[in-house]
Design a protein around this motif. Structure first.
Motif, short mmCIF file in Angstrom:
data_model
loop_
_atom_site.label_atom_id
_atom_site.label_comp_id
_atom_site.label_asym_id
_atom_site.label_seq_id
_atom_site.Cartn_x
_atom_site.Cartn_y
_atom_site.Cartn_z
N VAL A 64 0.85 -1.18 0.00
CA VAL A 64 0.00 0.00 0.00
C VAL A 64 0.89 1.24 0.00
N MET A 65 0.47 2.26 -0.75
CA MET A 65 1.20 3.53 -0.79
C MET A 65 0.21 4.66 -0.58
N GLU A 66 0.60 5.65 0.22
CA GLU A 66 -0.23 6.83 0.48
C GLU A 66 0.55 8.07 0.05
N ILE A 67 -0.11 8.94 -0.69
CA ILE A 67 0.51 10.18 -1.15
C ILE A 67 -0.03 11.33 -0.30
N THR A 68 0.86 12.07 0.35
CA THR A 68 0.46 13.24 1.14
C THR A 68 1.09 14.49 0.52
N ASP A 69 0.97 15.62 1.23
CA ASP A 69 1.52 16.87 0.71
C ASP A 69 3.02 16.81 0.46
N SER A 70 3.75 16.18 1.38
CA SER A 70 5.20 16.25 1.27
C SER A 70 5.91 14.91 1.37
N ALA A 71 5.16 13.83 1.49
CA ALA A 71 5.81 12.54 1.70
C ALA A 71 5.04 11.40 1.04
N VAL A 72 5.74 10.29 0.91
CA VAL A 72 5.14 9.05 0.44
C VAL A 72 5.14 8.10 1.63
N GLY A 73 3.96 7.55 1.92
CA GLY A 73 3.86 6.55 2.97
C GLY A 73 3.73 5.19 2.33
N VAL A 74 4.47 4.21 2.86
CA VAL A 74 4.42 2.86 2.32
C VAL A 74 4.22 1.84 3.45
N LYS A 75 3.57 0.74 3.08
CA LYS A 75 3.41 -0.39 4.00
C LYS A 75 3.76 -1.65 3.23
N ASP A 76 4.49 -2.55 3.85
CA ASP A 76 4.82 -3.80 3.18
C ASP A 76 3.84 -4.92 3.55
N ILE A 77 2.83 -4.57 4.34
CA ILE A 77 1.70 -5.46 4.62
C ILE A 77 0.43 -4.61 4.47
N TYR A 78 -0.72 -5.24 4.34
CA TYR A 78 -1.94 -4.48 4.08
C TYR A 78 -2.51 -3.79 5.31
N SER A 79 -2.04 -4.14 6.49
CA SER A 79 -2.52 -3.48 7.71
C SER A 79 -1.35 -2.76 8.37
#
Length: 190
Positions: A95-110
Motif C-alpha cells: 500500500v502507498m499513500e501520497i500526502t503533501d510532502s511525503a510518500v507513505g508505504v506499507k509492506d503489509i496491508y494493515s
C-alpha cells in the motif's frame, strides 16, 4: 507523478494506492483484452492501423497516441528533483499513500505507514513539469524495409500502399509485424 498531480491539480485529494496480490487480480480490463484478442484472431489480415482502431473501438473509447494524448518524460523530470536513494522498494510494498510532502508505504496491508520524503531540497511539486516525449518509431529502418518488401510481394490494396509513405509508415510497419506474428502463432498452434 502522483505527488505532482495531487499538488498541481487536486490538493484536497487523498491518494491511497493498493497494489493487488500478483496472480490474484481479475480486473475488467483483462476481459476486454481477451475479447479484443479474439476479434483480432478472427480477422485473417490486418494491414492498416485503422483496422486495429476499428476493432479496439468495438470494445471501448480509443485515444490515439499523438492525436488525443502524448506521453511525458516523467523519468527525466524526476531525476532532476527526486532523491536518488530511497529507503523503500515499491516492488516490495502493498500500500502507498501520497500526502503533501511525503510518500507513505506499507509492506503489509494493515498497520501504520512508514513516511518518506523523496523530493530534493530546493524543489517543489508545484513546479514539476515534465517535457513531452518525442514521437519516434522503435522499429529499426532495416526491419521496416524488410517488412514492407514482404508486403509488396503480397500485392496489397492501394490504401495500404498509400499509407506506407510519410508519417504513417512506422505505424503501418508495426501493424504488419503484429499481423505477421499473429499468423505465425496460428500456424504454430494449428
Amino acid at each position: 507523478m502522483l505527488m505532482a498531480f495531487r499538488k498541481q491539480e487536486c490538493p484536497q485529494l487523498k491518494i491511497l494506492y493498493t497494489f493487488p496480490i500478483r496472480g490474484h487480480s481479475f480486473l475488467p480490463a483483462d476481459r476486454v483484452f481477451g475479447r479484443v484478442e479474439q476479434e483480432i484472431c478472427r480477422n485473417p489480415t490486418i494491414l492498416l492501423p485503422d483496422d486495429y482502431l476499428a476493432i479496439l473501438s468495438n470494445h471501448g473509447h480509443v485515444h490515439w497516441y499523438s492525436n488525443n494524448w502524448n506521453s511525458l518524460d516523467f523519468k527525466a523530470a524526476a531525476s532532476k528533483c527526486l532523491k536518488k536513494a530511497k529507503p523503500f522498494k515499491i516492488s516490495e510494498d502493498c500500500v502507498m499513500e501520497i500526502t503533501d510532502s511525503a510518500v507513505g508505504v506499507k509492506d503489509i496491508y494493515s498497520g501504520e505507514f512508514f513516511m518518506h520524503t523523496i523530493l530534493k531540497k530546493g524543489y517543489r511539486w508545484d513546479t514539476f513539469a515534465p517535457e513531452p516525449l518525442p514521437h519516434v518509431s522503435h522499429v529499426k529502418p532495416a526491419k521496416q524495409d524488410d517488412t514492407l518488401k514482404l508486403l509488396m510481394e503480397l500485392k496489397p490494396p492501394q490504401p495500404v500502399v498509400d499509407s506506407m509513405t510519410g508519417t504513417m509508415r512506422p505505424l503501418v510497419v508495426m501493424a504488419l509485424l503484429s499481423t505477421f506474428a499473429t499468423a505465425v502463432m496460428r500456424m504454430v498452434i494449428n
